[in-house]
Design an enzyme around this catalytic site. Structure first.
Site, PDB file in Angstrom:
ATOM      1  N   GLY A 165     -23.528  12.856 -15.376  1.00  0.00           N
ATOM      2  CA  GLY A 165     -23.580  13.688 -14.174  1.00  0.00           C
ATOM      3  C   GLY A 165     -23.017  12.919 -12.985  1.00  0.00           C
ATOM      4  CB  SER A 181      -5.179   2.057  -2.558  1.00  0.00           C
ATOM      5  OG  SER A 181      -5.556   1.742  -1.278  1.00  0.00           O
ATOM      6  CG  ASP A 209     -20.406  12.645 -16.578  1.00  0.00           C
ATOM      7  OD1 ASP A 209     -20.274  11.887 -15.599  1.00  0.00           O
ATOM      8  OD2 ASP A 209     -21.507  13.034 -17.018  1.00  0.00           O
ATOM      9  CB  ILE A 210     -17.029   7.928 -15.443  1.00  0.00           C
ATOM     10  CG1 ILE A 210     -15.658   8.601 -15.278  1.00  0.00           C
ATOM     11  CG2 ILE A 210     -16.886   6.453 -15.842  1.00  0.00           C
ATOM     12  CD1 ILE A 210     -14.863   8.763 -16.550  1.00  0.00           C
ATOM     13  CG  ASP A 221      -0.807   4.837  -0.798  1.00  0.00           C
ATOM     14  OD1 ASP A 221      -1.418   4.332  -1.763  1.00  0.00           O
ATOM     15  OD2 ASP A 221      -1.144   4.656   0.383  1.00  0.00           O
ATOM     16  CD  GLU A 227      -2.805   1.332   0.301  1.00  0.00           C
ATOM     17  OE1 GLU A 227      -3.702   0.491   0.231  1.00  0.00           O
ATOM     18  OE2 GLU A 227      -2.715   2.276  -0.510  1.00  0.00           O
ATOM     19  CG  ASP A 234     -21.714   7.992 -11.375  1.00  0.00           C
ATOM     20  OD1 ASP A 234     -20.863   7.395 -10.697  1.00  0.00           O
ATOM     21  OD2 ASP A 234     -21.462   8.459 -12.517  1.00  0.00           O
TER      22      ASP A 234
END
Ligand SMILES: *[C@@H]1O[C@H](CO)[C@@H](O)[C@H](O)[C@H]1NC(C)=O
Ligand SMILES: *[C@@H]1O[C@H](CO)[C@@H](O)[C@H](O)[C@H]1NC(C)=O
Ligand SMILES: *[C@@H]1O[C@H](CO)[C@@H](O)[C@H](O)[C@H]1NC(C)=O
Length: 616
Positions: free
Chosen positions: A551, A490, A532-533, A292, A288, A553
């Site tokens: 829009g 992550s 926008d996805i 990062d 992790e 979600d």
């Protein structure tokens, strides 16, 4: 929706638990009916065992903090960007003199001395044996285990304080809080070869085909128009938090950059320790933390980056670390301008402990009011919590914490060059925090589109998340010289945080304020600067979860970043060059290596010592 069913016991019952003084009227701060889901009673706690208890005092003007936060974060406000000073924020959350006096008198009457552990003095800490804690709080502390992790915790099912402290003492931690350990939001990984950075001459706006299945810093630069040019503003900063012993390795980063960002000149970061966390960057890197750091230092080119390693010195579980990292950042004169965290909790554990959730959320608000952008990974369990779980099948969705806090930016995940929602991307609606005004229109539009889908399984009045998203599938990282592909929200939070840090760089260079709390901007003019996805969903709890639509979600939020558009929005001018499109082909071919890295990071990090700089 989960009901916040607090059981209010009569003072008679609390006297029966253990009575410090039979005449004294008691205020039951909290009483839970049963041992919460996922925990079991283990046995009696030793009466001599020492407990570290933290006492949260009532903050004198939490409403004022919220008002001030929105006032400096809403682009329509004349105070936009006029962030508060440390002293101004502390004045809003400090307890009243009366509260401090009453609580301290109560403690000293019991021969207990307290230490302030937050700069505003709203948190006190005491150390007492179990026997004394039981008498002081009319409690019955015992040992419990968290079934899934086998971690033990000393908790009580109820506690009370003298009635004279009502309105002054907010709550005591740890007492009745049964909180599952924090989940890392990037557990899905597999071994891959470190790809060679390709020499390519591609036309403007084209993205390498390999980015469809494997993400590198270059892919993110291409997809999101992120500049490759080094940041240069004095005073810029980016913080990356890690919990539970997570640490990135400097040599891994150096090798990662030499292969995938050969154009980058600075590849170092600081590591600092909170609660005895490991800040020795010559330690073997963990997954992790590696992800990062490699996708902050590797994307936010040249932005001074600090890894904040939070340890388990206090033995009270990860939540203690969440409290301690924030109090330690609030104590700094110059906390990082952006903070990304890829750990989170199931909100379920906080539903009966709302004071605690609200206190932490207010702490993020305090940093936001001072000009820090707080970003959290939304979680990897779709609508079933921070990790995929069947515990909620046929029942209400399980939102994550702290993504439901309205004072931070929650980041979900997408995948593919033609971006679609990643199915693990957590999203939904808080059962604790009300929907803030800034997202009311966006969420109303979504609820209308949803119609009766998932009706009854979520709280439509709750704070909705995530706010935004970014790629989150198959990020290439280097751990110990081995390439690995890591997926999860992550990966998305550090990516979005890097975009914010690079926007801050341009702002600081122009003498402007950093972005601070992002959401009021994102949900207004910011929406048009995001991609926008509109496809994919986040299944869980035996359902298809929420769909991604046009829009906002509850899978991908408002969408993924477009650096050029965001830059134009926040500075009023476009990039001066150096973005990925204008430097196509600059990346040279470097062979991937699986040998042990050659650079030795010297590190003598000491707990509590800040800004241990690596010299390479
Ligand atoms: C609380 O803070 C606000 C600033 O947001 C201020 O206007 C107000 O006067 C404060 N109230 C009290 C009681 O201090
Ligand atoms: C506090 O200490 C004093 C002196 O040692 C003792 O007389 C008193 O009983 C103690 N009070 C409590 C509540 O422990
Ligand atoms: C928890 O501890 C018990 C006894 O020590 C052991 O049998 C069990 O396998 C452990 N479970 C996990 C998940 O580690």
């Amino acid at each position: 929706m989960v009901a916040a069913g607090l059981l209010v016991l009569s003072s008679l019952f609390s006297l029966a638990l253990a009575a410090p003084s039979l005449q004294e009227r008691r205020h039951v701060v909290r009483a839970v009916q049963d041992v919460p889901r996922g925990f079991s009673y283990l046995g009696k706690a030793s009466q001599e065992q020492s407990l570290n208890l933290r006492i949260a005092l009532v903050q004198n003007n939490a409403t004022g903090l919220e008002k001030a936060l929105y006032d400096v974060s809403n682009p329509a406000s004349e105070n936009y960007g006029h962030h508060l000073t440390k002293a101004e924020v502390e004045a809003l959350v400090a307890p009243s003199a009366e509260s401090v006096q009453k609580v301290k008198t109560w403690l000293s009457n019991n021969n207990i001395t307290a230490q302030a552990i937050s700069p505003a003095g709203d948190w006190l800490s005491i150390n007492v044996p179990v026997s004394k804690a039981n008498a002081l709080l009319s409690a019955d502390f015992n040992e419990y285990t968290h079934d899934a992790s086998n971690k033990t915790a000393i908790r009580t099912l109820a506690y009370s304080v003298p009635e004279t402290l009502k309105g002054h003492l907010a709550f005591v931690y740890p007492t009745t809080q049964f909180i599952e350990p924090a989940k890392k939001n990037g557990p899905i990984f597999k071994a891959v070869d470190l790809p060679r950075a390709s020499k390519r001459s591609r036309s403007k706006r084209a993205v390498d085909a390999s980015c469809d299945t494997q993400i590198t810093p270059s892919c993110l630069q291409q997809l999101y128009n992120i500049p490759t040019t080094p940041a240069s503003a004095a005073g810029n900063s980016l913080g990356v938090s890690g919990f539970g012993g997570e640490i990135p390795n400097q040599d891994d980063l150096t090798e990662f950059l030499s292969v995938l960002r050969p154009d980058a000149t600075d590849g170092t970061f600081d590591a600092v320790s909170v609660d005895g966390g490991n800040a020795d960057t010559s330690s073997p890197g963990t997954t992790e933390a590696t992800l990062d750091i490699q996708y902050t230092v590797g994307v936010a080119t040249n932005v001074p980056t600090t890894f904040i390693s939070v340890g388990n010195q206090n033995q009270d579980g990860d939540l203690t670390g969440f409290l301690d990292i924030i109090n330690s950042l609030l104590a700094e004169d110059n906390p990082p301008l952006v903070l990304t965290t890829s750990f989170g909790f199931n909100e379920l554990g906080f539903v009966q402990e709302q004071d605690l959730a609200i206190n932490l959320c207010n702490a993020y608000g305090q940093l936001g009011a001072r000009g820090t952008s707080i970003l959290f990974a939304s979680g990897d369990g779709g609508v079933s919590g921070p990790q995929a779980s069947d515990a909620c099948d046929g029942q209400a969705f399980e939102p994550t914490f702290p993504s439901g806090c309205p004072f931070l930016t929650s980041v979900g995940s997408t995948q593919g060059i033609k971006e679609t929602a990643a199915d693990f991307s957590s999203g939904g609606f808080s059962n604790i925090f009300a929907q803030p005004d800034y997202q009311a229109d966006a969420v109303a539009g979504y609820l209308k589109t949803l119609g009766t889908t998932n009706q009854g399984l979520f709280n439509p009045q709750g704070r909705a998340f995530p706010d935004v998203s970014a790629q989150g599938v198959n990020f290439v990282v280097d751990i110990g010289g081995q390439g690995q592909g890591v997926s999860g929200t992550s990966a998305s939070s550090p990516t979005f945080a890097s975009v914010v840090a690079l926007l801050n760089d341009e702002l600081l260079n122009q003498g402007k304020s950093p972005l601070g709390f992002l959401n009021p901007l994102l949900y207004s003019s910011g929406a048009a600067a995001l991609n926008d996805i509109t496809s994919g969903s986040n299944p869980g709890c035996g359902t298809d979860g929420f769909p991604a639509v046009e829009g906002w979600d509850a899978v991908t939020g408002l969408g993924t970043p477009d650096f050029n558009k965001l830059l134009t929005l926040v500075t009023g001018s476009a990039a001066t060059g150096g973005n990925a499109a204008s430097t196509a082909g600059a990346v040279s071919t470097v062979a991937a290596t699986t040998d042990a890295a050659t650079v030795t990071a010297s590190s003598t990090a000491a707990p509590g010592k800040h800004h241990h700089h690596k010299n390479n």
